[in-house]
Design an enzyme around this catalytic site. Structure first.
Site, short mmCIF file in Angstrom:
data_model
loop_
_atom_site.label_atom_id
_atom_site.label_comp_id
_atom_site.label_asym_id
_atom_site.label_seq_id
_atom_site.Cartn_x
_atom_site.Cartn_y
_atom_site.Cartn_z
N TYR A 5 0.68 -1.27 0.23
CA TYR A 5 -0.09 -0.18 0.07
C TYR A 5 0.87 1.24 -0.08
O TYR A 5 0.65 2.20 -0.84
CB TYR A 5 -0.98 -0.08 1.17
CG TYR A 5 -1.82 0.91 1.46
CD1 TYR A 5 -2.81 1.28 0.35
CD2 TYR A 5 -1.82 2.06 2.44
CE1 TYR A 5 -3.85 2.43 0.57
CE2 TYR A 5 -2.38 3.33 2.36
CZ TYR A 5 -3.66 3.35 1.58
OH TYR A 5 -4.47 4.36 1.64
N GLU A 65 -12.02 4.99 4.57
CA GLU A 65 -11.79 5.90 5.46
C GLU A 65 -12.39 5.99 6.79
O GLU A 65 -12.28 6.00 7.85
CB GLU A 65 -11.08 7.32 4.97
CG GLU A 65 -9.95 7.18 4.08
CD GLU A 65 -8.61 6.97 4.82
OE1 GLU A 65 -8.58 6.73 6.20
OE2 GLU A 65 -7.49 6.97 4.23
N TRP A 72 -5.61 0.96 10.15
CA TRP A 72 -5.65 1.08 8.67
C TRP A 72 -5.33 -0.53 7.84
O TRP A 72 -6.18 -0.95 7.00
CB TRP A 72 -4.96 2.06 7.76
CG TRP A 72 -5.04 2.04 6.55
CD1 TRP A 72 -4.19 1.70 5.57
CD2 TRP A 72 -6.30 2.37 5.64
NE1 TRP A 72 -4.56 2.04 4.18
CE2 TRP A 72 -5.89 2.35 4.34
CE3 TRP A 72 -7.45 2.81 6.24
CZ2 TRP A 72 -7.09 2.65 3.26
CZ3 TRP A 72 -8.47 3.10 5.24
CH2 TRP A 72 -8.17 2.68 3.94
#
Length: 194
Positions: A28, A50, A58
């Site tokens: 990522y 988000e 995350w």
């Protein structure tokens, strides 16, 4: 550079430490985070994810992203907007995603708000992108959690009916979508052409 902020991987590349802590984070960090994104469906996905991330790490979201894409129809706003209370109840039982009623309902509402826009989602979101920084952040402590631009974006989205779009969440969106480049000085991705 304090060793806690930058790390050199086995590939010899220096990267932000968070981006070296897990193979999925590394992918990522190296391929996605901070890369300008203008595709409306991918922006809608990031906006929703988000929101799901709020209060979580995350990596929790990244590991569930394929399941999120499946249950939310690839984040096609028209298909998500058509979801019903029966879909919400079904998703509350799906252990592959984050089972939070408010966040699931917010995703559906955000799809409806996206369809109601009089301009493309990318035009709206990118209208809040700040000018490039004069100096690149050197330490994680140099990176803000909220900016005037993320606060303004949050207010505008809320006014348009979006939910789970607070200023901190919107700054994370700006980072993820390349509206800001918060790769630390010395990271091989810092200032990389996208």
């Amino acid at each position: 550079m304090p060793p806690s902020d930058l790390v050199v991987g086995d590939d010899g590349l220096a990267r932000c430490r968070w981006g070296a802590s897990d193979p999925e984070y590394r992918r990522y960090h190296d391929e996605e985070w901070g890369t300008p994104q203008h595709d409306d469906i991918r922006l809608f996905e990031k906006l929703c994810l988000e929101g799901f991330q709020a209060g979580l790490s995350w990596i929790t979201i990244l590991r569930r992203r394929e399941a999120f894409r499946e249950v939310f129809h690839g984040f096609d706003p028209a298909r998500v907007a058509a979801m019903t209370e029966a879909d919400v109840e079904r998703l509350l039982g799906d252990a592959r995603i984050i089972r939070h009623r408010g966040k699931i309902e917010a995703t559906i509402q955000n799809a409806r708000a996206t369809l109601a826009l009089e301009l493309p989602l990318h035009d709206l979101l990118w209208s809040f992108a700040p000018p490039p920084r004069v100096a690149r952040p050197v330490h994680f402590g140099d990176v803000p959690a909220v900016t005037p631009e993320s606060t303004a974006m949050s207010k505008e989205l809320r006014k348009r009916g979006y939910r789970f779009v607070g200023p901190t969440t919107m700054y994370a969106l700006m980072q993820a979508c390349g509206m800001v480049d918060d790769h630390l000085a010395g990271c091989f991705r810092a200032g990389a052409p996208n």
